[in-house]
Write a protein that holds these residues in place. Structure first.
Motif, mmCIF file in Angstrom:
data_model
loop_
_atom_site.group_PDB
_atom_site.id
_atom_site.type_symbol
_atom_site.label_atom_id
_atom_site.label_comp_id
_atom_site.label_asym_id
_atom_site.label_seq_id
_atom_site.Cartn_x
_atom_site.Cartn_y
_atom_site.Cartn_z
ATOM 1 N N GLN A 4 -36.050 22.998 39.476
ATOM 2 C CA GLN A 4 -36.473 23.953 39.432
ATOM 3 C C GLN A 4 -37.575 24.079 38.203
ATOM 4 N N SER A 5 -36.486 24.368 37.469
ATOM 5 C CA SER A 5 -37.354 24.405 35.569
ATOM 6 C C SER A 5 -37.948 23.518 35.020
ATOM 7 N N GLY A 6 -37.428 21.853 34.996
ATOM 8 C CA GLY A 6 -37.863 21.221 34.785
ATOM 9 C C GLY A 6 -38.903 20.667 35.336
ATOM 10 N N LEU A 7 -39.257 19.770 35.941
ATOM 11 C CA LEU A 7 -40.000 19.608 37.207
ATOM 12 C C LEU A 7 -41.355 20.287 37.157
ATOM 13 N N PRO A 8 -41.554 21.457 37.129
ATOM 14 C CA PRO A 8 -42.481 21.661 36.784
ATOM 15 C C PRO A 8 -43.049 22.278 35.472
ATOM 16 N N LEU A 9 -41.977 22.015 34.229
ATOM 17 C CA LEU A 9 -42.753 21.788 32.970
ATOM 18 C C LEU A 9 -43.403 20.398 32.674
ATOM 19 N N GLY A 10 -42.124 19.174 33.449
ATOM 20 C CA GLY A 10 -43.239 18.064 33.181
ATOM 21 C C GLY A 10 -44.230 18.155 34.022
ATOM 22 N N ILE A 11 -44.481 18.591 34.938
ATOM 23 C CA ILE A 11 -46.211 18.310 35.993
ATOM 24 C C ILE A 11 -46.882 19.360 35.383
ATOM 25 N N LEU A 12 -46.214 20.038 34.299
ATOM 26 C CA LEU A 12 -47.163 20.966 33.877
ATOM 27 C C LEU A 12 -48.052 20.537 32.229
ATOM 28 N N ILE A 13 -46.965 19.899 31.312
ATOM 29 C CA ILE A 13 -46.838 18.556 29.800
ATOM 30 C C ILE A 13 -47.869 18.032 30.063
#
Length: 803
Positions: A4-13
Motif C-alpha cells: 500500500q505504500s510502495g505501489l503508490p510511490l512506484g507509480i508516482l516516480i
C-alpha cells in the motif's frame, strides 16, 4: 502495508521521473541499514514489540516494491500507451487498464522478493519482544540446542518458500481475477493487524519480557503456564534493550542476574524486595557451576533445576495463581540466566501473587550499560565492592533502579531495587512481628513460665530497642530517645550497653503496658522510615540488615514462646490455625552416600550472613550415609514403647541425669491421655499423628534415639555438605557438633561483637530451619545453637548410618 505504500510511490516516480532518484535513493539507504541496528534505532520512537518490528519490515520491503513498480510501468511499450490515449483514455484509465496490468508480473516479482526478505528479517524481531520463530533460533544458539535452532529455522524457511510459491501462482492469474483481492487487501490488513492488539487486551495488566529460548521451550514459559496456570503476559526481548524498555515503562518484569524493577511497580508491590533478597548469598561459584552442569550436560530443564534448588533451600512453594497483578520479566539469553529467571519467578509466585525482576552482572552494568570511562574502570576494576558501589550509585541516578545484595557467586549477581523499597522491607519485617501477636489476649503478653521463655511484649520491645540503640540514637540526626529507662528494660545481654533486667525477671514487668510498647514501636518505626531515606542509612546497610534478621530470629522465638505459654496452660487454649506439622515425602526415607573428601564449609558470597557462618574453610570428611528425611513420630514412639527413656546404654551421662531429675518419658508437649498419646499444638490439644515429623526433643533425646537405632547424628559439616540433597526446613536438626568458632572467626567491634561469639561454649549446633522460621531467613550455612537440654524450639533429628 508495504504494498500500500510502495505501489503508490512506484507509480508516482514512474510518472514524475525527477523524483525517482530521491525516492529510490532513500529506499536504498534504508535497505542497507543492518536489521539489528534498525530495530535498535526504532525502540526510542516506537517502543518494543510488534510496532517497531512492523515498521522495520515495512521499510525493508519498500525498495524492491518501489523499484519493480517503477521498472514495470516505465517498461510498458510507449506505442501501446499512445494507442490507449488515441482511443480517449484518461490518465487513470491508462494506469489501471494498461500500465498496471502489463507491469503486474514485474511488480509481483518485487513483492515476492520483499516477502522472502522479510520472512528472514522477521526472525530478528524476537530481540525486541516482537515474537516469532526467532525465539527458537536464538534460544537454541544460546543453549547449544540444534533441535531448537531447527524448530525455528525450518519453519521460517518453509514459510518463505510457501509464500513465494503462493505469490508465483498469483503472478500467473489474470489481472481481472485479482481485482477482488486488491479491494479486500486494506480490510485484510486491518484484520491481521488487530491480532497484535489482542494480547494487550486479554493478557493482563503486566507484561513480562523473557529471553528467546526461555519463551520457546517447554521447560520455560510454556511449561510454567502448563504446570502453574500462569496468567502473566510475556514477550521475548534481548538483554541489550531490557533496561531501556523497563525505564520507558514498556516492561514490568525482566529476568536476568540482578532483578531490575520499575519504581512504580515496586511502589505498587512492596513485597517484592523481601522475596528477591531470599536468594542473596545462597549461590556461590561451585553451586552455580553445578546448576549449569545439570542444564548444559545432563540436559535437565532450567525450570526443574531451579525448583530443586528452591526445594533444597526450603524456599519453594506452589504457585498461588493469584490475580493481584501481572509483571513483566526479561533476561539474557544464557543458560544460567534461565535458571536464575526460573528461580526468581517461582520464588515470587510461591510467596506472593505476582512476579517481577531482572538479574544482571555488575560487570555488564559497568561496561555495557553505563559505558564507564577507562579512567573510572581502572580505578575500581580490581575491587568488586567498589564496582558494586559504583554501579549501584549510577543505576540509581540514571535509571532510578536500586541494586540489592548480590546473590553470591563470582559473577557478582545482585538484585536491583529502588532506594525507597528499603523502607518497605523494614516495614514488612516489623509488621510480621505484630501479626504474630495478633491472636493473643493482653494477659498472654506478660507471662514468663520459665527462664528460657520471654513474654511476648518483651520481644516486641527488645526488637524495637535494637533499632533505636544501634541505628537511630548514634546515626539519625536530631533523634529524641523515646524513654531512657527502656535501655535498662529491653537490653538483652549486651554488656557494652550497660545494666539490664535479669532474664528471669522479664515476666515481672507489668509496666510498660502492651499499649505503651506498641506506641514505642510506632514511634521508632516512624523515625526509622524517615532515616532509611537518608544517605546516612545507605552506609549502614549491613547493620540495618542485621537488625531485620535479628527481628526475624525473635519472630521464631515469639512463636515458640507463645506455644510454651499456652501449652503449659491447663486449658490448652489454641493460638490459631498454624500448620506446624510436616509429613515426610511420599517417596519414603532413604540414605544417600557422601564420598570421603575435602569439602568447603561456611558462607561465601556478597549477601547477608551471621558472623558465626564465617570464614569459609576446608574440612575432611570420611564417607557417610545420611537420611534424606527426618525422624517421624511413629519411629520415636517405637523408641518410647521399647523403654528407650529407661535404658541407660543409649544416653549420655548428662542426658540420663536430665531424664531422671525431670521424670521425662516423652517429647515436650506430649501427654498420655486415656491410653493414647496427645500433644499440644498451636491448634490446641491434638492426638499425635504418627506420620508427622517429630518435634520438641533436645540433644540428649536425639542422641539416645540415634544410638537406639544403631546410628548417630550428623556433624554440622556432614549436614552442610549433603544439604542440597535433603528434605529440610520443618525442624531445626540437632547435630553432633559443639558450637565453636570457625577458623579465622573475629568478633566485631563494640556491642555487635557480642551477638554470637560469646556464646560459643557448652552449646550444640542445629542446622536447617523450622516451620516457625520466617521464610527466607535460613540458609544451608546457617548455624543455630542451643544448650543440649533445651527443647521448646521445633527441633528434630536426622540419622547417619555408622561408618
Amino acid at each position: 502495508m508495504a504494498e500500500q505504500s510502495g505501489l503508490p510511490l512506484g507509480i508516482l516516480i514512474a510518472h514524475r521521473k525527477r523524483l525517482s532518484g530521491i525516492v529510490l535513493g532513500i529506499a536504498g539507504v534504508l535497505q542497507t541499514i543492518p536489521s539489528i541496528a534498525l530495530l535498535g534505532f526504532l525502540i526510542p520512537l516506537a517502543g518494543i514489540g510488534a510496532r517497531p518490528a512492523i515498521i522495520a519490515l515495512l521499510l525493508y520491503a519498500l525498495l524492491p516494491i518501489i523499484r519493480n513498480t517503477f521498472t514495470g510501468i516505465t517498461g510498458v511499450d510507449t506505442a501501446i500507451k499512445e494507442a490507449a490515449k488515441g482511443m480517449g483514455m484518461n490518465a487513470m484509465q491508462l494506469l489501471f487498464k494498461i500500465e498496471l496490468p502489463l507491469a503486474m508480473p514485474v511488480i509481483l516479482a518485487g513483492i515476492r522478493t520483499a516477502t522472502v526478505i522479510n520472512v528472514g528479517i522477521a526472525t530478528l524481531a524476537a530481540y525486541i519482544a516482537a515474537g516469532g520463530l526467532g525465539e527458537f533460533i536464538f534460544g537454541g544458539i544460546s543453549l547449544n540446542n540444534s533441535n531448537m535452532i531447527l524448530a525455528g529455522a525450518i519453519p521460517a524457511a518453509a514459510l518463505a518458500i510457501l509464500l513465494d510459491l503462493l505469490l508465483s501462482v498469483i503472478q500467473r492469474f489474470n489481472i481481472k481475477k485479482l481485482r477482488l483481492a486488491i479491494i479486500l487487501l486494506p480490510a485484510l490488513t486491518l484484520v491481521l493487524s488487530s491480532f497484535y492488539l489482542l494480547p494487550a487486551a486479554y493478557g493482563g495488566k503486566l507484561l513480562a519480557g523473557f529471553t528467546p529460548e526461555f519463551m520457546g521451550r517447554e521447560d520455560g514459559d510454556i511449561g510454567l503456564r502448563k504446570q502453574y496456570g500462569l496468567a502473566i503476559r510475556t514477550v521475548v526481548i534481548s538483554d541489550a534493550i531490557m533496561y531501556q524498555a523497563a525505564y520507558d515503562k514498556k516492561l514490568d518484569v525482566i529476568s536476568g542476574y540482578t532483578p531490575v524493577v520499575r519504581e512504580e511497580v515496586l511502589q505498587q508491590y512492596p513485597e517484592l524486595e523481601g522475596s528477591l533478597n531470599k536468594l542473596s548469598g545462597l549461590i556461590n561459584d561451585s553451586i552455580m557451576t553445578d546448576l549449569n552442569y545439570r542444564t548444559d550436560h545432563l540436559k535437565q530443564t532450567p525450570e526443574q533445576v531451579a525448583k530443586d534448588f528452591l526445594l533444597a533451600n526450603k524456599l519453594w512453594k506452589p504457585s498461588r495463581n493469584g490475580q493481584k497483578g501481572m509483571i513483566r520479566i526479561g533476561s539474557k539469553i544464557f543458560g544460567e540466566q534461565y535458571i536464575l529467571s526460573s528461580l526468581y519467578k517461582m520464588l515470587i509466585e510461591g510467596l506472593y501473587r505476582f512476579t517481577d525482576l531482572y538479574p544482571e552482572y555488575t560487570g555488564t552494568g559497568l561496561l555495557v550499560i553505563l559505558h564507564a570511562s577507562p579512567g573510572e574502570v581502572n580505578a575500581i576494576i580490581q575491587d568488586k565492592d567498589k564496582v558494586y558501589s559504583f554501579v549501584k550509585d549510577r543505576f540509581h541516578t540514571n535509571y532510578h533502579l536500586k541494586w540489592l545484595q548480590p546473590v553470591g557467586f563470582n559473577n557478582a549477581y545482585a538484585l536491583m531495587m529502588r532506594r525507597e523499597q528499603a523502607e518497605h522491607a523494614y516495614n514488612a519485617v516489623r509488621s510480621r512481628s505484630e501479626a504474630i501477636c495478633q491472636p493473643l489476649q493482653k494477659e498472654d503478653y506478660v507471662v514468663q513460665p520459665v527462664v528460657d521463655v520471654s513474654p511476648p511484649k518483651w520481644h516486641l520491645g527488645h526488637t524495637t530497642w535494637f533499632f533505636e540503640t544501634f541505628l537511630l540514637k548514634p546515626h539519625a540526626k536530631n533523634y529524641q530517645e523515646y524513654n531512657k529507662e527502656y535501655n535498662y528494660v529491653f537490653n538483652s545481654y549486651y554488656e557494652t550497653i550497660g545494666a539490664r533486667v535479669i532474664r528471669t525477671d522479664r515476666g515481672n514487668l507489668s509496666r510498660p503496658g502492651v499499649d505503651e510498647i506498641y506506641a514505642y514501636r510506632k514511634y521508632v518505626d516512624n523515625a526509622m522510615n524517615a532515616f532509611l531515606n537518608t544517605k546516612e542509612a545507605e552506609a549502614l546497610n549491613e547493620l540495618i540488615v542485621l537488625g531485620l534478621n535479628h527481628e526475624q530470629q525473635h519472630q521464631e522465638l515469639l512463636y515458640t514462646d507463645i506455644k510454651y505459654i499456652l501449652g503449659h496452660n491447663p486449658l490448652f487454649p489454641a493460638y490459631s490455625e498454624v500448620a506446624e506439622n510436616n509429613t515426610p515425602a511420599t517417596t519414603g526415607n532413604r540414605f544417600i552416600t557422601i564420598p570421603a573428601g575435602i569439602y568447603e564449609i561456611g558462607y561465601e558470597g556478597e549477601g547477608f550472613c551471621f558472623d558465626n557462618e564465617l570464614n569459609r574453610h576446608k574440612v575432611y570428611l570420611q564417607p557417610y550415609s545420611i537420611a534424606t528425611e527426618l525422624v517421624t513420630n511413629r519411629e520415636y514412639l517405637a523408641f518410647i514403647n521399647d523403654g528407650g527413656y529407661a535404658d541407660f546404654k543409649y544416653w549420655h551421662a548428662e542426658g540420663l541425669d536430665w531424664v531422671k531429675t525431670n521424670h521425662i518419658q516423652s517429647p515436650l508437649y506430649w501427654h498420655h491421655i486415656e491410653g493414647r498419646w496427645h500433644h499440644y499444638s498451636m491448634n490446641g490439644l491434638q492426638p499425635v499423628n504418627n506420620n508427622d515429623t517429630l518435634a520438641h526433643i533436645n540433644f540428649y533425646e536425639a542422641a539416645a534415639f540415634a544410638a537406639w537405632k544403631g546410628m548417630r547424628l550428623p556433624t554440622e559439616f556432614e549436614w552442610e555438605v549433603a544439604a542440597t540433597q535433603l528434605n529440610w526446613g520443618s525442624r531445626w536438626e540437632w547435630t553432633d557438633s559443639a558450637y565453636l568458632p570457625y577458623p579465622g572467626f573475629k568478633k566485631a567491634a563494640g556491642a555487635i561483637g557480642e551477638y554470637n561469639g560469646k556464646f560459643m561454649i557448652n552449646q550444640m549446633v542445629l542446622r536447617g530451619a523450622s516451620v516457625a522460621t520466617p521464610p527466607g531467613h535460613s540458609r544451608i550455612t546457617y548455624r543455630n545453637f542451643f544448650h543440649p537440654y533445651l527443647r521448646w524450639q521445633y527441633t528434630g533429628l536426622r540419622l547417619v548410618q555408622q561408618d
